[in-house]
Design a protein around this motif. Structure first.
Motif, PDB file in Angstrom:
ATOM      1  N   LYS A 108       4.701  21.782 -19.744  1.00  0.00           N
ATOM      2  CA  LYS A 108       5.785  22.428 -20.480  1.00  0.00           C
ATOM      3  C   LYS A 108       7.127  22.285 -19.779  1.00  0.00           C
ATOM      4  O   LYS A 108       8.169  22.201 -20.435  1.00  0.00           O
ATOM      5  N   SER A 109       7.113  22.241 -18.449  1.00  0.00           N
ATOM      6  CA  SER A 109       8.373  22.262 -17.701  1.00  0.00           C
ATOM      7  C   SER A 109       8.895  20.874 -17.336  1.00  0.00           C
ATOM      8  O   SER A 109      10.102  20.705 -17.113  1.00  0.00           O
ATOM      9  N   LEU A 110       8.019  19.873 -17.281  1.00  0.00           N
ATOM     10  CA  LEU A 110       8.437  18.535 -16.869  1.00  0.00           C
ATOM     11  C   LEU A 110       8.846  17.689 -18.065  1.00  0.00           C
ATOM     12  O   LEU A 110       8.465  17.958 -19.201  1.00  0.00           O
ATOM     13  N   SER A 111       9.609  16.630 -17.790  1.00  0.00           N
ATOM     14  CA  SER A 111       9.934  15.669 -18.843  1.00  0.00           C
ATOM     15  C   SER A 111       8.654  14.986 -19.301  1.00  0.00           C
ATOM     16  O   SER A 111       7.618  15.045 -18.629  1.00  0.00           O
ATOM     17  N   LEU A 112       8.722  14.311 -20.458  1.00  0.00           N
ATOM     18  CA  LEU A 112       7.534  13.677 -21.018  1.00  0.00           C
ATOM     19  C   LEU A 112       6.942  12.650 -20.055  1.00  0.00           C
ATOM     20  O   LEU A 112       5.736  12.630 -19.805  1.00  0.00           O
ATOM     21  N   ILE A 113       7.797  11.791 -19.496  1.00  0.00           N
ATOM     22  CA  ILE A 113       7.324  10.754 -18.571  1.00  0.00           C
ATOM     23  C   ILE A 113       6.663  11.379 -17.350  1.00  0.00           C
ATOM     24  O   ILE A 113       5.571  10.963 -16.933  1.00  0.00           O
ATOM     25  N   ARG A 114       7.285  12.380 -16.775  1.00  0.00           N
ATOM     26  CA  ARG A 114       6.708  13.020 -15.589  1.00  0.00           C
ATOM     27  C   ARG A 114       5.401  13.722 -15.924  1.00  0.00           C
ATOM     28  O   ARG A 114       4.467  13.725 -15.113  1.00  0.00           O
ATOM     29  N   SER A 115       5.327  14.315 -17.101  1.00  0.00           N
ATOM     30  CA  SER A 115       4.087  14.997 -17.477  1.00  0.00           C
ATOM     31  C   SER A 115       2.954  13.991 -17.627  1.00  0.00           C
ATOM     32  O   SER A 115       1.801  14.283 -17.296  1.00  0.00           O
ATOM     33  N   TRP A 116       3.262  12.791 -18.119  1.00  0.00           N
ATOM     34  CA  TRP A 116       2.234  11.750 -18.217  1.00  0.00           C
ATOM     35  C   TRP A 116       1.734  11.337 -16.837  1.00  0.00           C
ATOM     36  O   TRP A 116       0.541  11.102 -16.642  1.00  0.00           O
ATOM     37  N   LEU A 117       2.642  11.229 -15.881  1.00  0.00           N
ATOM     38  CA  LEU A 117       2.249  10.876 -14.513  1.00  0.00           C
ATOM     39  C   LEU A 117       1.311  11.934 -13.935  1.00  0.00           C
ATOM     40  O   LEU A 117       0.304  11.610 -13.292  1.00  0.00           O
ATOM     41  N   TYR A 122      10.644   6.866  -5.580  1.00  0.00           N
ATOM     42  CA  TYR A 122       9.181   6.861  -5.609  1.00  0.00           C
ATOM     43  C   TYR A 122       8.588   7.997  -6.431  1.00  0.00           C
ATOM     44  O   TYR A 122       7.433   8.353  -6.276  1.00  0.00           O
ATOM     45  N   GLU A 123       9.373   8.559  -7.330  1.00  0.00           N
ATOM     46  CA  GLU A 123       8.907   9.763  -8.024  1.00  0.00           C
ATOM     47  C   GLU A 123       7.654   9.513  -8.853  1.00  0.00           C
ATOM     48  O   GLU A 123       6.840  10.417  -9.038  1.00  0.00           O
ATOM     49  N   ASN A 124       7.460   8.286  -9.356  1.00  0.00           N
ATOM     50  CA  ASN A 124       6.259   8.012 -10.157  1.00  0.00           C
ATOM     51  C   ASN A 124       4.989   8.286  -9.362  1.00  0.00           C
ATOM     52  O   ASN A 124       4.042   8.898  -9.854  1.00  0.00           O
ATOM     53  N   PHE A 125       4.954   7.838  -8.114  1.00  0.00           N
ATOM     54  CA  PHE A 125       3.784   8.057  -7.265  1.00  0.00           C
ATOM     55  C   PHE A 125       3.636   9.537  -6.912  1.00  0.00           C
ATOM     56  O   PHE A 125       2.527  10.069  -6.867  1.00  0.00           O
ATOM     57  N   VAL A 126       4.763  10.177  -6.655  1.00  0.00           N
ATOM     58  CA  VAL A 126       4.733  11.581  -6.223  1.00  0.00           C
ATOM     59  C   VAL A 126       4.155  12.475  -7.314  1.00  0.00           C
ATOM     60  O   VAL A 126       3.333  13.356  -7.036  1.00  0.00           O
ATOM     61  N   TYR A 127       4.533  12.239  -8.558  1.00  0.00           N
ATOM     62  CA  TYR A 127       4.028  13.091  -9.638  1.00  0.00           C
ATOM     63  C   TYR A 127       2.567  12.807  -9.949  1.00  0.00           C
ATOM     64  O   TYR A 127       1.836  13.700 -10.389  1.00  0.00           O
ATOM     65  N   LEU A 157       0.814  -1.220   0.000  1.00  0.00           N
ATOM     66  CA  LEU A 157       0.000   0.000   0.000  1.00  0.00           C
ATOM     67  C   LEU A 157       0.846   1.269   0.000  1.00  0.00           C
ATOM     68  O   LEU A 157       0.299   2.369  -0.036  1.00  0.00           O
ATOM     69  N   LEU A 158       2.166   1.101   0.031  1.00  0.00           N
ATOM     70  CA  LEU A 158       3.043   2.266   0.145  1.00  0.00           C
ATOM     71  C   LEU A 158       2.870   3.232  -1.023  1.00  0.00           C
ATOM     72  O   LEU A 158       2.937   4.458  -0.847  1.00  0.00           O
ATOM     73  N   GLY A 159       2.631   2.702  -2.224  1.00  0.00           N
ATOM     74  CA  GLY A 159       2.456   3.578  -3.386  1.00  0.00           C
ATOM     75  C   GLY A 159       1.317   4.559  -3.209  1.00  0.00           C
ATOM     76  O   GLY A 159       1.421   5.729  -3.608  1.00  0.00           O
ATOM     77  N   PHE A 160       0.235   4.114  -2.586  1.00  0.00           N
ATOM     78  CA  PHE A 160      -0.913   5.001  -2.361  1.00  0.00           C
ATOM     79  C   PHE A 160      -0.558   6.081  -1.330  1.00  0.00           C
ATOM     80  O   PHE A 160      -0.980   7.233  -1.460  1.00  0.00           O
ATOM     81  N   VAL A 210       1.607  11.764  -0.328  1.00  0.00           N
ATOM     82  CA  VAL A 210       2.766  12.636  -0.082  1.00  0.00           C
ATOM     83  C   VAL A 210       2.910  13.636  -1.219  1.00  0.00           C
ATOM     84  O   VAL A 210       3.104  14.839  -0.993  1.00  0.00           O
ATOM     85  N   GLY A 211       2.806  13.149  -2.456  1.00  0.00           N
ATOM     86  CA  GLY A 211       2.921  14.048  -3.605  1.00  0.00           C
ATOM     87  C   GLY A 211       1.860  15.123  -3.595  1.00  0.00           C
ATOM     88  O   GLY A 211       2.133  16.291  -3.897  1.00  0.00           O
ATOM     89  N   THR A 212       0.633  14.739  -3.219  1.00  0.00           N
ATOM     90  CA  THR A 212      -0.452  15.723  -3.139  1.00  0.00           C
ATOM     91  C   THR A 212      -0.164  16.771  -2.075  1.00  0.00           C
ATOM     92  O   THR A 212      -0.344  17.975  -2.304  1.00  0.00           O
ATOM     93  N   GLY A 213       0.295  16.308  -0.913  1.00  0.00           N
ATOM     94  CA  GLY A 213       0.571  17.240   0.182  1.00  0.00           C
ATOM     95  C   GLY A 213       1.709  18.193  -0.128  1.00  0.00           C
ATOM     96  O   GLY A 213       1.619  19.403   0.136  1.00  0.00           O
ATOM     97  N   LEU A 214       2.787  17.672  -0.695  1.00  0.00           N
ATOM     98  CA  LEU A 214       3.927  18.528  -1.037  1.00  0.00           C
ATOM     99  C   LEU A 214       3.551  19.519  -2.127  1.00  0.00           C
ATOM    100  O   LEU A 214       3.909  20.705  -2.064  1.00  0.00           O
ATOM    101  N   ALA A 215       2.822  19.039  -3.140  1.00  0.00           N
ATOM    102  CA  ALA A 215       2.414  19.916  -4.237  1.00  0.00           C
ATOM    103  C   ALA A 215       1.460  20.996  -3.755  1.00  0.00           C
ATOM    104  O   ALA A 215       1.520  22.143  -4.222  1.00  0.00           O
ATOM    105  N   GLN A 216       0.595  20.650  -2.832  1.00  0.00           N
ATOM    106  CA  GLN A 216      -0.332  21.649  -2.295  1.00  0.00           C
ATOM    107  C   GLN A 216       0.431  22.796  -1.648  1.00  0.00           C
ATOM    108  O   GLN A 216       0.085  23.973  -1.833  1.00  0.00           O
TER     109      GLN A 216
END
Length: 313
Positions: free
Chosen positions: A122-131, A98-103, A61-64, A69-75
């Protein structure tokens, strides 16, 4: 109003029947893991202390929790910005694995608040923008379902493959918002134009296999309900299985979905993945980033290829 109350009211409005005990327990555990990650991210000053505070979360369940975490940091980055971008600092430091989950979590907060996504694309790499797009699509289906699952628009800023990734994320939301109910899932997806159904089934299949919560009979019923899209469920389950293998966090739900959708003694998850990777290489040299139903590949197969290359090097 808490997320639990919002989700409860949503299910009433959508006519979702009471969840079977197993599904209710599983989806509740996922929600609790996500909420813990969000709480830790928004209350922890030192980024290095975030991961240790998640040690109560089981590996599967760590991915969830990390999406939380990604939501909280981004907020915090969006609403109380500082010189240090917390998402970027986290994935460069303690959260690098764990960057995939964070993005995905970043996309969740953008979708929840209906914030502009263009600057990130525009600012993120293609893979990160897809996430980010995946999380963005998920939240539009989960929170703004009356507009996006019933009204069926696609945000105007999204074109080409970006709109397909958005649908893959929205497909994931259908597993949760329809309470794993096969009939409602089929009705929701079949109401969309055929060209969008393939990505919705793909996202739904990944959520079904990765998150789980149902027994074999429900999985078999879902495969029947998918009709001509059953091969998409096969691919989605294989990707979920391989993703967990690469991260070392297996789940019995994912293994069961792989058995039902991929089959045993016929085409295993690894064989399915290898075929997809081979097809991906061919498409990359002939069609660029143009995808159609016959050559459909979810963006997550790119993540697996990226991970395999990283392991080799």
């Amino acid at each position: 109003m808490t997320q639990d109350i919002i989700l409860s009211e949503t299910k009433k409005l959508r006519g979702v029947p009471p969840l079977p005990a197993e599904a209710a327990q599983r989806l509740g555990s996922i929600h609790s893991a996500y909420s813990l990650g969000y709480q830790v991210a928004t209350t922890t000053e030192e980024l290095e202390a975030i991961i240790p505070k998640l040690n109560s979360v089981s590996a599967e369940l760590l991915g969830f929790a990390l999406e939380g975490v990604g939501t909280g940091l981004a907020q915090q980055d969006v609403f109380t910005p500082t010189v240090c971008n917390r998402v970027e600092a986290f994935v460069k430091g303690p959260g690098a694995a764990y960057e995939n989950f964070v993005y995905v979590g970043l996309g969740l907060i953008l979708g929840n608040k209906k914030l502009p996504i263009e600057p990130y694309l525009k600012s993120l790499s293609l893979i990160r923008s897809w996430l980010v797009l995946d999380g963005y699509g998920f939240q539009h289906g989960f929170t703004h379902w009356q507009d996006y699952l019933q009204g069926q628009p696609i945000p105007e800023v999204l074109t080409g493959y970006a709109s397909q990734v958005f649908d893959q994320g929205m497909g994931r939301s259908i597993w949760f918002i329809n309470g794993t109910d096969v009939t409602l899932i089929s009705q929701t997806i079949s109401a969309f134009p055929p060209e969008r159904q393939v990505n919705l089934w793909g996202g739904l299949g990944f959520a079904c296999a990765y998150a789980g919560g149902v027994d074999q009979s429900t999985l078999e019923a879902l495969r029947v309900a998918a009709g001509s899209y059953d091969t998409i469920l096969t691919q989605a389950a294989a990707i979920a299985t391989k993703s967990r293998q690469l991260l070392g966090n297996p789940s019995r739900y994912t293994q069961l979905a792989c058995q039902v959708f991929c089959g045993t003694g016929t085409e295993t998850a690894d064989e399915t993945i290898n075929k997809m990777l081979k097809s991906l290489s061919i498409n990359a040299t002939t069609n660029g980033t143009t995808l159609n139903r016959e050559s459909w590949q979810p963006y997550r197969i790119h993540l697996i290829r990226q991970k395999k290359i990283a392991l080799l090097t």
